[in-house]
Design a protein around this motif. Structure first.
Motif, mmCIF file in Angstrom:
data_model
loop_
_atom_site.group_PDB
_atom_site.id
_atom_site.type_symbol
_atom_site.label_atom_id
_atom_site.label_comp_id
_atom_site.label_asym_id
_atom_site.label_seq_id
_atom_site.Cartn_x
_atom_site.Cartn_y
_atom_site.Cartn_z
ATOM 1 N N CYS A 193 9.189 2.462 -3.810
ATOM 2 C CA CYS A 193 10.457 2.831 -3.190
ATOM 3 C C CYS A 193 10.840 1.871 -2.066
ATOM 4 C CB CYS A 193 10.378 4.256 -2.640
ATOM 5 S SG CYS A 193 10.298 5.544 -3.900
ATOM 6 N N LEU A 194 9.895 1.567 -1.192
ATOM 7 C CA LEU A 194 10.205 0.693 -0.058
ATOM 8 C C LEU A 194 10.472 -0.737 -0.501
ATOM 9 C CD1 LEU A 194 7.765 2.022 2.698
ATOM 10 C CD2 LEU A 194 10.135 2.648 2.221
ATOM 11 N N SER A 195 9.888 -1.136 -1.616
ATOM 12 C CA SER A 195 10.215 -2.440 -2.186
ATOM 13 C C SER A 195 11.693 -2.503 -2.558
ATOM 14 C CB SER A 195 9.342 -2.696 -3.425
ATOM 15 O OG SER A 195 9.645 -3.954 -3.999
ATOM 16 N N GLY B 206 7.012 -3.671 -6.209
ATOM 17 C CA GLY B 206 6.368 -2.562 -5.517
ATOM 18 C C GLY B 206 5.129 -2.059 -6.229
ATOM 19 N N LEU B 207 5.180 -2.047 -7.568
ATOM 20 C CA LEU B 207 3.998 -1.643 -8.338
ATOM 21 C C LEU B 207 2.855 -2.629 -8.138
ATOM 22 C CD1 LEU B 207 5.645 -0.494 -11.703
ATOM 23 C CD2 LEU B 207 4.599 0.959 -9.961
ATOM 24 N N GLY B 208 3.190 -3.915 -8.062
ATOM 25 C CA GLY B 208 2.156 -4.917 -7.818
ATOM 26 C C GLY B 208 1.556 -4.779 -6.438
ATOM 27 N N HIS B 209 2.413 -4.534 -5.446
ATOM 28 C CA HIS B 209 1.964 -4.381 -4.063
ATOM 29 C C HIS B 209 1.055 -3.147 -3.920
ATOM 30 C CE1 HIS B 209 3.057 -4.834 0.406
ATOM 31 N NE2 HIS B 209 2.203 -3.826 0.343
ATOM 32 N N GLY B 210 1.574 -1.999 -4.359
ATOM 33 C CA GLY B 210 0.788 -0.779 -4.254
ATOM 34 C C GLY B 210 -0.414 -0.772 -5.176
ATOM 35 N N GLY B 211 -0.272 -1.449 -6.324
ATOM 36 C CA GLY B 211 -1.371 -1.488 -7.286
ATOM 37 C C GLY B 211 -2.566 -2.263 -6.793
ATOM 38 N N VAL B 212 -2.320 -3.436 -6.209
ATOM 39 C CA VAL B 212 -3.454 -4.229 -5.721
ATOM 40 C C VAL B 212 -4.099 -3.552 -4.516
ATOM 41 C CG1 VAL B 212 -2.319 -5.770 -4.030
ATOM 42 C CG2 VAL B 212 -4.211 -6.622 -5.409
ATOM 43 N N GLY C 225 6.531 -8.822 4.868
ATOM 44 C CA GLY C 225 6.032 -9.593 3.730
ATOM 45 C C GLY C 225 6.958 -9.487 2.537
ATOM 46 N N ARG C 226 7.419 -8.282 2.260
ATOM 47 C CA ARG C 226 8.368 -8.100 1.160
ATOM 48 C C ARG C 226 9.671 -8.855 1.438
ATOM 49 N NH1 ARG C 226 5.938 -2.972 -0.994
ATOM 50 N NH2 ARG C 226 5.956 -1.748 0.911
ATOM 51 N N TYR D 143 11.287 -11.811 -0.889
ATOM 52 C CA TYR D 143 12.624 -11.762 -1.497
ATOM 53 C C TYR D 143 13.454 -12.982 -1.109
ATOM 54 C CZ TYR D 143 12.079 -6.957 -3.153
ATOM 55 O OH TYR D 143 11.661 -5.833 -3.818
ATOM 56 N N LYS D 144 13.296 -13.420 0.118
ATOM 57 C CA LYS D 144 14.087 -14.556 0.606
ATOM 58 C C LYS D 144 13.600 -15.892 0.045
ATOM 59 C CE LYS D 144 17.225 -13.077 3.605
ATOM 60 N NZ LYS D 144 18.661 -13.418 3.488
ATOM 61 N N THR D 145 12.383 -15.917 -0.478
ATOM 62 C CA THR D 145 11.811 -17.179 -0.956
ATOM 63 C C THR D 145 11.491 -17.121 -2.451
ATOM 64 O OG1 THR D 145 9.610 -16.417 -0.225
ATOM 65 C CG2 THR D 145 10.875 -17.796 1.308
#
Length: 261
Positions: free
Chosen positions: A190-192, A110-116, A88-89, A93-95
């Motif tokens: 980090c992974l983001s 990454g903060l948005g991903h982990g935050g939600v 998904g990440r 990034y590609k789009t």
């Protein structure tokens, strides 16, 4: 009846699970004004689409097959989370983020991903429990469950078992839950960055991010399956894993700077 301590801990836990991610995004944006704020929303949307929709569709097929063996269940669950969320990440990034390639934007994503994830997985769950406990104290447990389940006996039984499991919920439980979400947010951040560096520098970092994500999640899956029985051991493993991940991420950021694409 549920104690005031349990109710207060549920309320505090739900509030923190929602407010901490929001505060993290706001503080990071204020301190880094050159970041692109939609990165956080793209990260959140990526989690919702790839983890809560697409991954769950696969689970409906696979979970009945793998649940009989705790090791297969753990490996499957960890790999599925890694593949779907890191893909998904990569797609994002590609789009949607292709014109906003910076490490800072990757952190915000990454903060948005982990935050939600923290808000939906922990915050909403605790809010649901809080509502049910308040209702149970007001009208009685059976009536509260009947209302919440809308007359469905099977759902009422499941909710009842969940409520029984939180009778001893307290501020220590609350602190552990929040700590776990902060650790997970740090990992996602980090992974983001890893996947961003995969898109802009070294493609091998994309499968590396999947592997790291799966390696982290497999311990949680083993705990759920009853293979790991110590919650203290689980949190120690989580902490050490994320410390190493942060160290590697800092090294990658220095080795592959934004202006060296």
């Amino acid at each position: 009846m549920f104690s005031n301590v349990t109710i207060a801990a549920l309320a505090v836990g739900a509030a923190l699970a929602i407010l901490i991610p929001v505060a993290a995004v706001i503080v990071y944006k204020v301190k880094n004004r050159d970041t692109w704020l939609p990165s956080a929303f793209i990260g959140a949307g990526t989690f919702i689409v790839f983890a809560l929709v697409l991954e769950q569709l696969l689970h409906t097929v696979m979970l009945p097959i793998v649940q009989g063996n705790p090791w297969i269940y753990a490996v499957y669950g960890a790999l599925a989370a890694g593949v779907f969320e890191e893909t998904g990440r990569f797609v994002a990034y590609k789009t949607l983020m292709r014109k906003h390639y910076t490490t800072k934007n990757a952190v915000l994503m990454g903060l948005g991903h982990g935050g939600v994830e923290a808000a939906l997985v922990l915050g909403v769950m605790l809010l649901t429990y809080l509502t049910l406990t308040l209702s149970a104290n007001s009208v009685g447990l059976d009536k509260a469950l009947e209302t919440a389940a809308k007359g469905n006996a099977e759902i009422a039984q499941t909710l009842g078992a969940q409520l029984e499991s939180i009778r001893e919920y307290n501020f220590i439980s609350c602190a552990l839950g929040i700590y776990e979400r902060v650790i997970a947010m740090t990992l996602h951040t980090c992974l983001s960055v890893w996947v961003y560096k995969a898109v802009t520098h070294k493609m091998w970092l994309y499968p590396a991010a999947i592997a790291a994500h799966a390696a982290f999640d497999i311990f949680a899956a083993l705990f759920q399956a009853g293979v790991i029985t110590s919650i203290l051991l689980l949190y120690i493993i989580f902490t050490l894993f994320v410390v190493v991940t942060v160290f590697v991420t800092v090294k990658l950021t220095k080795k592959y700077p934004d202006n060296a694409r």
